[in-house]
Design an enzyme around this catalytic site. Structure first.
Site, PDB file in Angstrom:
ATOM      1  N   GLU A  24     -11.068   0.126   6.241  1.00 55.51           N
ATOM      2  CA  GLU A  24      -9.698  -0.406   6.128  1.00 55.51           C
ATOM      3  C   GLU A  24      -9.379  -0.857   4.702  1.00 55.51           C
ATOM      4  O   GLU A  24      -8.647  -1.826   4.491  1.00 55.51           O
ATOM      5  CB  GLU A  24      -9.451  -1.558   7.121  1.00 55.51           C
ATOM      6  N   GLY A  25      -9.932  -0.155   3.729  1.00 56.25           N
ATOM      7  CA  GLY A  25      -9.744  -0.512   2.329  1.00 56.25           C
ATOM      8  C   GLY A  25     -10.878  -1.399   1.866  1.00 56.25           C
ATOM      9  O   GLY A  25     -11.041  -2.520   2.357  1.00 56.25           O
TER      10      GLY A  25
END
Length: 591
Positions: A432-433
């Site tokens: 998610e980054g």
């Protein structure tokens, strides 16, 4: 030793009822006018019971068995499918979804607490429903009416699970490099062709359909990330036939073995546009931001589960002589072990306060009757989301490591089970980054891009509570110094970046972590103040909470000094030169 997960229901009640006063906040919103503390406690008790008695017993099984891939099909570990069926029967997927889509319409803050407990009980299993609400929110915000009619209720109920298909072999964090193509069709649909990797739950045996949300390019798309569109491609088409999407393999990973991380091949797969063509990232960010908040809660849950096991072990493991003891004693009596356990507790309980505050912000951002206030709550949520994702997952892994340390050599062998939490927690810092990207996004877009407006709005909230922190004067002073430094650094970085544009990238991590410490310090100041006011009603419990607040400022919050020193040094003396061998190696690689 036998391992159990005990839902921290007393602490959730303290956080929601006493510190954040969530029932009062929610009752002021028309959508939640019927919410009260008793209802919230009942929901959390049932959620905790499901996590502890249905999902947690499958945790070690899932880690040991993993998923199986055979001829394009994925089988989940023993018991996973049955637990998911129970999850849906009890209505948990629909907890915070709108009633018009078959949801229960309960507050997001309860959903946040639910997923902390599920992650603590079984991170691998929780990965499957973990994207449901983000997919629901994305489709509710950007889906065409016919897509909503076909898919929203199925997603809200959990009848169909969903995925987020971004990453490709040549395009990890740089989504502008995506190559998956979408060709328009005469009937208004599209045909997708391309390959995606690292797709959580891309194939499994929990549901008969999977709804893939896929970033792709149209033939006339602009280059880079601005040319991406978001499309919905189900595993099974509306006519019951299988779509052109196939799982080509699953990853063998360091942790979360019970979660199927898949590579997917789309071959002329039928899909439908979500949102506007060329604005896929804007639509996908609804899902990504929801996922990032959930990942922060995963960090808290994993740390809580590991801490519980370390505490139980420390209470029964006898080793050497504690200071002042006549003979051997349990290791809980040793100051070194006490420090390990107290650090974990302070980080976990402060983080729980912060994630629940963010959950309340989401409720306010959606349901406040004042449009101006809805926008302000949304901006505050945007500001704190990268901090929650990065800072709390860093802490989750750190706490799992500290928990393993309590076990000593026994923690390094698989029989005790504690090492699984450290392996499982590590991924939260990446997906998610990555946390480094979160830090850059935080500083460049959430702080510097608006000249610190959102930062100063957040710091004003903190300062308002510092002024009312009776009984915790020294702790309030420490927090005020950190607030002043953070404000000053933001101005200094803005000025310095005009001559040294690369400087913000070097201090982004320190700025995010400093903000995280200010946020946790703020939460502990509020918790400590509440504990002092309620001390007479339960001296043991509230006294312990007061002591934890003081311990946090004495031992954990002290990290702000090191972070401030690094930032101050970069602003006053400039960036130190990179070691020449880094440049040399980079030149060799380029050659």
């Amino acid at each position: 030793m036998t391992m159990h997960y005990t839902p921290p229901l007393r602490d959730f009640a303290f956080v929601l009822d006493e510190v954040l006063q969530a029932p009062q906040v929610l009752r002021a919103l028309p959508a939640h006018a019927e919410i009260d503390g008793e209802l919230m406690r009942q929901v959390l008790e049932e959620a905790g019971r499901f996590a502890a008695h249905v999902v947690a017993p499958l945790n070690a099984i899932g880690d040991r068995e993993g998923c199986r891939f055979e001829r394009g099909m994925v089988s989940t570990p023993l018991g996973f499918a049955q637990a998911y069926a129970q999850f849906c029967e009890a209505g948990w997927p629909a907890l915070a979804c709108a009633p018009e889509h078959g949801g229960q319409g309960l507050p997001h803050v309860l959903d946040c607490a639910l997923y902390e407990m599920l992650s603590a009980a079984n991170h691998g299993w929780t990965m499957y429903p973990g994207l449901l609400h983000g997919a629901y929110a994305c489709l509710a915000a950007h889906g065409a009416p016919e897509l909503q009619a076909r898919y929203l209720e199925k997603i809200a109920s959990g009848q169909w699970l969903a995925t987020m298909c971004l990453t490709e072999a040549q395009a990890g964090s740089d989504l502008g490099q995506l190559r998956t193509r979408a060709l328009p069709q005469a009937d208004g649909s599209y045909r997708l062709t391309g390959d995606k990797i690292f797709i959580s739950g891309g194939e499994h045996d929990l549901t008969d359909n999977i709804v893939h949300l896929v970033l792709a390019r149209l033939p006339d798309a602009l280059p880079g990330s601005k040319g991406l569109s978001l499309l919905l491609a189900p595993r099974v088409l509306p006519d019951g036939s299988r779509n052109g999407v196939q799982c080509t393999g699953i990853e063998h990973k360091m942790g979360i073995h019970g979660s199927a991380t898949c590579s997917l091949h789309f071959e002329n797969a039928q899909a439908w546009m979500v949102g506007e063509p060329g604005r896929g990232l804007a639509a996908m960010f609804v899902m990504m931001n929801a996922a990032r908040l959930h990942v922060g809660a995963q960090g808290v849950g994993l740390a809580e589960a590991a801490w519980q096991r370390a505490m139980a072990y420390a209470k029964e493991r006898r080793q050497s002589r504690a200071p002042g003891a006549a003979g051997t004693d349990v290791i809980l009596r040793h100051p070194a072990v006490q420090k390990l356990l107290m650090e974990q507790r302070c980080r976990i309980e402060g983080a729980r306060l912060l994630t629940c505050w963010a959950g309340l912000l989401l409720d306010l951002a959606e349901h406040d009757s004042d449009a101006t206030l809805r926008r302000r709550h949304h901006e505050r949520l945007e500001f704190i989301t990268p901090v929650i994702k990065a800072f709390l997952t860093d802490q989750g892994f750190q706490c799992a490591s500290r928990a393993l340390q309590v076990f000593g050599g026994h923690g390094y062998v698989v029989e005790t089970g504690i090492e699984q939490f450290m392996r499982d927690a590590r991924i939260t810092m990446i997906y998610e980054g990555t946390n480094e990207i979160q830090a850059i996004d935080f500083l460049m877009r959430k702080v510097l891009a608006d000249d610190g407006r959102r930062l100063h709005d957040f710091l004003a909230l903190v300062e308002a509570d510092i002024d009312g922190a009776a009984g915790l004067v020294e702790q309030g002073r420490l927090l005020k110094d950190a607030v002043d430094n953070l404000s000053r650094f933001a101005i200094g970085i803005t000025d310095a970046a005009r001559e040294k544009p690369v400087l913000p990238y070097y201090v982004a991590d320190e700025m995010l972590r400093l903000t995280g410490h200010v946020a946790l310090g703020w939460m502990w100041l509020r918790a400590g103040r509440r504990a002092l006011s309620a001390l007479d009603s339960d001296p043991a419990w509230y006294g312990s909470k007061r002591d934890a607040a003081c311990y946090h400022f004495a031992f954990v919050f002290a990290e702000v000094q090191q972070l401030s020193s690094v930032i101050e040094g970069c602003l006053t003396t400039g960036l130190p030169p990179l070691p020449t061998d880094l440049d040399h190696h980079a030149a060799q690689e380029a050659g």
